[in-house]
Design a protein around this motif. Structure first.
Motif, PDB file in Angstrom:
ATOM      1  N   LEU A 183       0.856  -1.178   0.000  1.00 21.89           N
ATOM      2  CA  LEU A 183       0.000   0.000   0.000  1.00 21.89           C
ATOM      3  C   LEU A 183       0.898   1.237   0.000  1.00 21.89           C
ATOM      4  N   ILE A 184       0.828   2.038  -1.055  1.00 25.46           N
ATOM      5  CA  ILE A 184       1.702   3.205  -1.193  1.00 25.46           C
ATOM      6  C   ILE A 184       0.903   4.462  -0.883  1.00 25.46           C
ATOM      7  N   GLY A 185       1.293   5.146   0.183  1.00 19.10           N
ATOM      8  CA  GLY A 185       0.601   6.360   0.600  1.00 19.10           C
ATOM      9  C   GLY A 185      -0.273   6.102   1.810  1.00 19.10           C
ATOM     10  N   ALA A 186       0.025   6.777   2.909  1.00 19.37           N
ATOM     11  CA  ALA A 186      -0.733   6.590   4.150  1.00 19.37           C
ATOM     12  C   ALA A 186      -1.501   7.852   4.508  1.00 19.37           C
ATOM     13  N   GLY A 187      -2.130   8.450   3.503  1.00 19.69           N
ATOM     14  CA  GLY A 187      -3.048   9.557   3.750  1.00 19.69           C
ATOM     15  C   GLY A 187      -4.393   9.018   4.188  1.00 19.69           C
ATOM     16  N   GLY A 188      -5.459   9.803   3.981  1.00 18.37           N
ATOM     17  CA  GLY A 188      -6.779   9.374   4.421  1.00 18.37           C
ATOM     18  C   GLY A 188      -7.230   8.073   3.787  1.00 18.37           C
ATOM     19  N   ALA A 197      -7.552  -3.834   5.222  1.00 18.00           N
ATOM     20  CA  ALA A 197      -6.721  -4.900   4.659  1.00 18.00           C
ATOM     21  C   ALA A 197      -6.856  -6.233   5.401  1.00 18.00           C
ATOM     22  N   PRO A 198      -6.847  -6.266   6.732  1.00 19.58           N
ATOM     23  CA  PRO A 198      -6.967  -7.568   7.407  1.00 19.58           C
ATOM     24  C   PRO A 198      -8.273  -8.294   7.107  1.00 19.58           C
ATOM     25  N   HIS A 199      -9.307  -7.548   6.710  1.00 16.61           N
ATOM     26  CA  HIS A 199     -10.604  -8.162   6.417  1.00 16.61           C
ATOM     27  C   HIS A 199     -10.726  -8.593   4.956  1.00 16.61           C
ATOM     28  N   LEU A 200      -9.914  -8.009   4.071  1.00 16.46           N
ATOM     29  CA  LEU A 200     -10.084  -8.238   2.636  1.00 16.46           C
ATOM     30  C   LEU A 200      -8.916  -8.949   1.970  1.00 16.46           C
ATOM     31  N   LEU A 201      -7.771  -8.975   2.607  1.00 20.12           N
ATOM     32  CA  LEU A 201      -6.598  -9.607   2.005  1.00 20.12           C
ATOM     33  C   LEU A 201      -6.281 -10.925   2.711  1.00 20.12           C
ATOM     34  N   PRO A 202      -5.925 -11.956   1.948  1.00 24.73           N
ATOM     35  CA  PRO A 202      -5.615 -13.251   2.559  1.00 24.73           C
ATOM     36  C   PRO A 202      -4.213 -13.342   3.124  1.00 24.73           C
ATOM     37  N   GLY A 203      -3.339 -12.390   2.726  1.00 23.26           N
ATOM     38  CA  GLY A 203      -1.944 -12.456   3.133  1.00 23.26           C
ATOM     39  C   GLY A 203      -1.472 -11.168   3.767  1.00 23.26           C
ATOM     40  N   PRO A 204      -0.163 -11.013   3.926  1.00 23.45           N
ATOM     41  CA  PRO A 204       0.401  -9.836   4.585  1.00 23.45           C
ATOM     42  C   PRO A 204       0.383  -8.603   3.694  1.00 23.45           C
ATOM     43  N   PHE A 205       0.610  -7.447   4.320  1.00 22.42           N
ATOM     44  CA  PHE A 205       0.711  -6.212   3.551  1.00 22.42           C
ATOM     45  C   PHE A 205       1.768  -5.311   4.175  1.00 22.42           C
ATOM     46  N   VAL A 206       2.311  -4.434   3.329  1.00 20.93           N
ATOM     47  CA  VAL A 206       3.343  -3.480   3.709  1.00 20.93           C
ATOM     48  C   VAL A 206       2.854  -2.096   3.305  1.00 20.93           C
ATOM     49  N   VAL A 207       3.134  -1.096   4.132  1.00 19.71           N
ATOM     50  CA  VAL A 207       2.744   0.278   3.822  1.00 19.71           C
ATOM     51  C   VAL A 207       3.998   1.104   3.553  1.00 19.71           C
ATOM     52  N   ALA A 231      13.726   6.235   0.443  1.00 19.42           N
ATOM     53  CA  ALA A 231      15.056   5.900   0.958  1.00 19.42           C
ATOM     54  C   ALA A 231      15.764   4.905   0.045  1.00 19.42           C
ATOM     55  N   PRO A 232      17.107   4.936   0.003  1.00 15.69           N
ATOM     56  CA  PRO A 232      17.855   3.933  -0.766  1.00 15.69           C
ATOM     57  C   PRO A 232      17.546   2.531  -0.247  1.00 15.69           C
ATOM     58  N   GLY A 233      17.427   1.603  -1.175  1.00 16.51           N
ATOM     59  CA  GLY A 233      17.174   0.221  -0.788  1.00 16.51           C
ATOM     60  C   GLY A 233      15.736  -0.091  -0.441  1.00 16.51           C
ATOM     61  N   ALA A 234      14.806   0.836  -0.709  1.00 17.68           N
ATOM     62  CA  ALA A 234      13.411   0.614  -0.336  1.00 17.68           C
ATOM     63  C   ALA A 234      12.794  -0.551  -1.101  1.00 17.68           C
ATOM     64  N   VAL A 235      13.112  -0.673  -2.398  1.00 16.11           N
ATOM     65  CA  VAL A 235      12.566  -1.786  -3.185  1.00 16.11           C
ATOM     66  C   VAL A 235      13.060  -3.116  -2.627  1.00 16.11           C
ATOM     67  N   ASP A 236      14.352  -3.197  -2.330  1.00 17.36           N
ATOM     68  CA  ASP A 236      14.905  -4.434  -1.774  1.00 17.36           C
ATOM     69  C   ASP A 236      14.249  -4.770  -0.436  1.00 17.36           C
ATOM     70  N   ARG A 237      13.955  -3.744   0.361  1.00 18.05           N
ATOM     71  CA  ARG A 237      13.314  -3.986   1.650  1.00 18.05           C
ATOM     72  C   ARG A 237      11.911  -4.561   1.473  1.00 18.05           C
ATOM     73  N   VAL A 238      11.156  -4.029   0.525  1.00 18.18           N
ATOM     74  CA  VAL A 238       9.817  -4.561   0.262  1.00 18.18           C
ATOM     75  C   VAL A 238       9.908  -6.005  -0.221  1.00 18.18           C
ATOM     76  N   LYS A 239      10.869  -6.291  -1.105  1.00 20.14           N
ATOM     77  CA  LYS A 239      11.018  -7.661  -1.599  1.00 20.14           C
ATOM     78  C   LYS A 239      11.430  -8.613  -0.471  1.00 20.14           C
ATOM     79  N   GLU A 240      12.240  -8.115   0.441  1.00 24.50           N
ATOM     80  CA  GLU A 240      12.627  -8.940   1.588  1.00 24.50           C
ATOM     81  C   GLU A 240      11.413  -9.254   2.461  1.00 24.50           C
ATOM     82  N   LEU A 241      10.587  -8.242   2.717  1.00 22.51           N
ATOM     83  CA  LEU A 241       9.412  -8.433   3.572  1.00 22.51           C
ATOM     84  C   LEU A 241       8.349  -9.300   2.917  1.00 22.51           C
ATOM     85  N   SER A 242       8.321  -9.314   1.581  1.00 21.31           N
ATOM     86  CA  SER A 242       7.258 -10.028   0.857  1.00 21.31           C
ATOM     87  C   SER A 242       7.718 -11.349   0.262  1.00 21.31           C
ATOM     88  N   GLY A 243       8.946 -11.744   0.532  1.00 19.25           N
ATOM     89  CA  GLY A 243       9.419 -13.023   0.014  1.00 19.25           C
ATOM     90  C   GLY A 243       9.718 -13.015  -1.463  1.00 19.25           C
TER      91      GLY A 243
END
Length: 352
Positions: A183-188, A197-207, A231-243
């Motif tokens: 999920l990109i963007g934590a505005g309204g 997300a916990p009610h509609l998604l079957p798996g984990p999520f990252v913001v 931040a540098p390395g943000a894509v790699d961090r998301v890939k690490e968190l999401s397998g």
């Protein structure tokens, strides 16, 4: 009645006084008690959407005439019913939220219940006068949804922010427990997505958000992981968190940088859902789409059934409340400026 209206594009809104509306036919007059300030309002206030490279969608070119009253996240009390609206399931004095995304009512899309696809819309606060006012006229009783004991300052946000998040989450195609979603963007809208997300998604999520305070708000709302996408390395961090990459990314911002970040984080066969309307143009290598089997989808608000579903979930206590900041209607111009400047966490709600 009184309204705060656009009288000149991008200039402070002006208060105008008008005779109180009398409902005709099937119309419902709602006394506005709360009206959310949406980022779409910022675009309408300035009079255009940015398409990049000097191109714009101009509101005046699409028939909007000034003065105009914005405000499409409206909740309040039923004040009066037209003769054809009586006995149609809504009563004077009832607390309701207004579904604003109204079509012409007669085309094939409207008859199918897909009013979002109507080519002659009558959207409240976008094409007809809306809720930056103490009264709003709704064309039919079916477009007002009872809110029960929900606070009206919260209920109004579900008419756009809430159903936009719900609709976007349903478009991810996530079906398995290992289908992580970004999920990109934590505005309204993004924060509403965190709650849903916990009610509609079957798996984990990252913001992901570039602002530390908004990442903190997402964590407080229940996000299991947050990332600074600037931040540098943000894509790699998301890939690490999401397998290895997310199954889907939802871009609630709609900038070239955020959309490209979402695409970079997708695994093969992933889906990018674009919701935000910030603007400009996206450049990407076309071979990516077939070689990585990618899908890019647009998502725009939600249906009347989505609103009814979300209100029911909220009334049952299944959805945590979005953070709202009430302000007087007279502060509408300042609220627009704060939202444009990134100084709002959650939702500003105007109280006439």
């Amino acid at each position: 009645m009184y309204s705060y209206q656009i009288t000149d594009w991008g200039r402070p809104l002006e208060r105008r006084d008008y005779p109180d509306p009398e409902p005709r036919g099937s119309e419902v007059v709602v006394r506005v008690r709360a009206c959310g300030v949406c980022h779409s309002d910022v675009h309408i206030w300035h009079g255009y959407y940015d398409l990049g490279e000097g191109e714009r969608i101009r509101m005046a070119d699409r028939g909007m005439q000034l003065p105009f009253t914005m405000g499409h996240e409206v909740a309040g009390e039923v004040l009066a019913l037209g003769p054809e609206a009586r006995g149609q399931g809504v009563e004077v004095g009832e607390k309701v939220v207004v579904y604003p995304w109204i079509g012409c009512g007669v085309c094939d899309a409207c008859r199918r219940g897909e009013e979002l696809l109507c080519l002659k819309p009558r959207i409240i606060g976008t094409w007809v006068n809306g809720g930056y006012s103490d009264r709003v006229v709704v064309p039919e009783p079916r477009y007002v949804v009872p809110t029960g004991d929900l606070p009206l300052e919260l209920a109004c946000t579900y008419a756009c922010s809430g159903i936009t998040a719900l609709s976007a989450l349903k478009k991810t195609g996530a079906e398995r427990p290992d289908d992580a979603v970004l999920l990109i963007g934590a505005g309204g809208v993004g924060l509403n997505a965190v709650h849903l997300a916990p009610h509609l998604l079957p798996g984990p999520f990252v913001v992901a958000d570039v602002a530390a305070d908004k990442r903190a708000a997402a964590e407080a709302a229940g996000a299991p992981h947050t990332v600074d996408n600037g931040a540098p390395g943000a894509v790699d961090r998301v890939k690490e968190l999401s397998g290895g990459g997310v199954a889907a990314a939802i871009d609630f911002v709609g900038r070239p940088q955020t959309a490209r970040f979402g695409l970079d984080c997708l695994r093969k066969g992933g889906t990018l859902v674009v919701v935000g309307l910030y603007g400009d143009r996206l450049s990407l290598p076309l071979p990516w789409i077939p070689l990585r089997v990618l899908t890019i989808r647009g998502s725009f608000v939600g249906t009347l059934d989505d609103l009814k579903t979300l209100i029911a979930m909220a009334r049952d206590g299944k959805v945590a409340p979005l953070r709202v900041e009430p302000r007087p209607l007279s502060a509408a111009s300042a609220a627009l400026e704060d939202l444009e400047g990134g100084r709002v966490t959650g939702r500003v709600v105007l109280n006439p």
